[in-house]
Design a protein around this motif. Structure first.
Motif, PDB file in Angstrom:
ATOM      1  N   PRO A  84     -24.237  31.051  27.265  1.00 50.82           N
ATOM      2  CA  PRO A  84     -23.929  32.208  28.107  1.00 50.82           C
ATOM      3  C   PRO A  84     -24.067  33.538  27.375  1.00 50.82           C
ATOM      4  CG  PRO A  84     -21.944  30.926  27.638  1.00 50.82           C
ATOM      5  CD  PRO A  84     -23.098  30.157  27.088  1.00 50.82           C
ATOM      6  N   ARG A  86     -26.508  34.345  25.382  1.00 52.56           N
ATOM      7  CA  ARG A  86     -27.899  34.701  25.118  1.00 52.56           C
ATOM      8  C   ARG A  86     -28.604  34.994  26.437  1.00 52.56           C
ATOM      9  NH1 ARG A  86     -31.347  32.564  20.322  1.00 52.56           N
ATOM     10  NH2 ARG A  86     -29.826  32.432  18.650  1.00 52.56           N
ATOM     11  N   LEU A 126     -28.596  37.899  31.533  1.00 56.87           N
ATOM     12  CA  LEU A 126     -27.670  36.918  30.986  1.00 56.87           C
ATOM     13  C   LEU A 126     -27.450  35.820  32.035  1.00 56.87           C
ATOM     14  CD1 LEU A 126     -24.963  39.171  29.295  1.00 56.87           C
ATOM     15  CD2 LEU A 126     -26.424  37.543  28.140  1.00 56.87           C
ATOM     16  N   LYS A 128     -24.915  34.575  33.309  1.00 55.27           N
ATOM     17  CA  LYS A 128     -23.870  34.798  34.312  1.00 55.27           C
ATOM     18  C   LYS A 128     -24.409  35.489  35.558  1.00 55.27           C
ATOM     19  CE  LYS A 128     -22.181  39.235  32.632  1.00 55.27           C
ATOM     20  NZ  LYS A 128     -21.061  40.029  32.168  1.00 55.27           N
TER      21      LYS A 128
END
Lengths: 254, 261
Positions: A84, A86, A126, A128
């Protein structure tokens, strides 16, 4: 690279999870392994990938992997397993960094795989901020980057919704048509199995044994959702598994 | 009949209210100011907040503020740096190696509950009365909570990520540096918050026992003379120090952990 699973048996303590599995995995074919939950299909995949050792038997490589393969046995996980912290670019780069590649070479690979998975515009995002389908695309790009000899796919589409699953199946078919790869594809979804599998291996409930092997000759590009012949095979598979799945469902989890 | 379905959701979700914390703080100060002026709080109980502020001002104007604050900050920095640094290192080792875990976890469990202040006389004998014993006390006090927080954080790193690293043939060093350490970062940082608060407590204690200058020494002198204004000025400095450290850590957290949802 051809593989052969030879008389493989596995126990966790006294419980036998896999019993006498013999299976050929020919080059350039997608082998789908289906079975009720808890039949040891994911465990079987970990043996093929060398992440665990079976109690008896072995998985044999019948030839050397191609010289340009950076990681011959490459997994695609159900939960994506992206770092998460990177970005998309960084996650792909992660698996290249230990191979002593030059910077331009690494850049070239990353650009290429991101383009092939339609992720070029998201290189700096990202995880997320990505949807489930996009995350799995990143995981597929990451796997492409190391040029696997065998893809080990552990329910890669099971965490996705039905529409995304359709889209990604098309993507996988597209990747295979462009460059046929060898894959062991574990799933509990029979529709996925008949869409992607050249050969479908049905495992029984614990201890997992091979109940039946079905070869589907129809080329991947001709398969589609709702195809009559495929639906018939799917019905047949479900018929094979139904009682087992029911029994497995009513088992206490130990 | 048609009326809207009654709403039963909401709540249970902390939302940010700006300035309320500051408001509570100022309100309490104003009540204290009013009480001490009106006389229903005697000045033996609580000094007048305005007097405390004036004391702080005079202290700053005379240059004595820095005379006390400087050594304290130095002790805190050196002590906490070594304690937390070695703590993170040992914590990661415990998290990664079964041998280290089996050997060191009982030891850490044994020294964790010792009130480190009780060891100060011992440290004075070992390291001398000057700075070294204070560094050692603060370092030792921050070490144990940092170790416990760090190996807990390493234990909590998502195993599927480590498995992924192994499946792609990453070297052990790569897995540790690129997966384990960043994955443990949230836990390590929240451990540091506790460790730094403990460091401030120990700093004050160490300075109360053997120091000429420092916030602890200043508070002790003021207490001995029953000079409440100066005592509260010292306490205010500690409080501001704590809030500042916590603010800085918060900034670091949002920067380092911006990948979190």
């Amino acid at each position: 690279m051809d593989l052969k699973i030879d008389a493989l048996t596995h126990r966790y303590g006294p419980t036998e999870v896999l019993a006498d599995i013999n299976l050929d995995i020919p080059t350039g074919r997608i082998i789908c392994v289906v079975g009720p939950s808890g039949c040891g299909k994911s465990t079987l995949l970990r043996f093929v990938g060398g992440l665990e050792r079976p109690s008896e038997g072995q998985v044999l490589q019948l030839s050397d992997p191609p010289a340009d393969s950076l990681n011959p046995f490459t997994f695609v996980f159900q939960d994506f397993a992206l770092l998460p912290w990177r970005t998309v670019d960084g996650n792909v780069r992660l698996v290249l960094e230990d191979h002593g590649l030059s910077k331009p070479e690494m850049d070239r690979i990353v650009t290429d795989v991101l383009a092939r998975t339609k992720l070029a515009d998201f290189a700096d995002a990202l995880p997320k901020s990505l949807s489930g389908g996009m995350k799995q695309r990143v995981a597929i790009a990451r796997a492409l980057a190391v040029r696997p000899a065998v893809w080990l796919m552990d329910e890669p589409l099971s965490a996705l919704d039905a529409q995304t699953r359709e889209l990604l199946m098309d993507d996988l078919v597209g990747l295979w048509l462009r460059q046929p790869f060898t894959a062991v594809y574990v799933t509990h979804n029979l529709a996925e199995a008949v869409r992607l599998g050249h050969r479908i291996v049905v495992l029984s409930r614990r201890p997992g044994k091979i109940r039946k092997i079905i070869d589907i000759d129809m080329p991947l590009e001709e398969r589609s959702a709702g195809n009559a012949a495929l639906t018939k095979i799917e019905q047949e598979l479900w018929h094979l598994m139904r009682d087992e799945a029911q029994a497995a469902d009513q088992e206490l989890i130990t | 009949m048609n009326r809207p379905v009654p709403y039963r959701g909401g709540g249970f979700r902390p939302s940010k209210i700006r300035g309320l914390g500051l408001f509570v703080f100022i309100a309490l100060l104003l009540i204290a100011e009013w009480g001490t002026r009106a006389g229903w709080i005697t000045n033996l109980t609580l000094p007048r907040p305005s007097d405390v502020i004036k004391t702080l001002w005079d202290l700053a104007a005379s240059g004595m503020l820095w005379t006390h604050l400087g050594p304290s900050l130095g002790r805190l920095t050196v002590g906490a740096f070594f304690g937390a640094g070695v703590g993170v290192l040992v914590g990661v080792l415990i998290g990664l190696s079964s041998v280290m875990r089996a050997g060191l976890v009982p030891l850490v469990a044994a020294i964790f509950p010792i009130p480190k202040i009780a060891l100060l006389p011992l440290f004075v004998i070992w390291f001398g009365i000057d700075e070294m014993s204070k560094y050692a006390l603060i370092a030792f006090g921050t070490f144990t909570p940092t170790v416990v927080a760090t190996y807990g954080a390493v234990d909590n790193v998502d195993r599927t990520l480590i498995k992924m690293g192994q499946s792609f043939g990453l070297t052990r060093a790569s897995i540790i540096r690129k997966i384990v350490i960043p994955g443990a970062m949230p836990g390590i940082l929240s451990g540091l918050r506790i460790s730094l608060a403990i460091a401030i407590i120990l700093l004050t204690a160490a300075e109360m026992i053997g120091a000429e200058y420092g916030i602890g020494a200043y508070i002790l002198q003021a207490g001995a003379l029953y000079d409440l204004e100066r005592l509260f000025a010292g306490v205010t400095m500690l409080s501001v120090l704590g809030v500042t450290l916590s603010y800085v850590l918060g900034k670091i957290e949002t920067r380092v952990l911006r990948w979190r949802i």
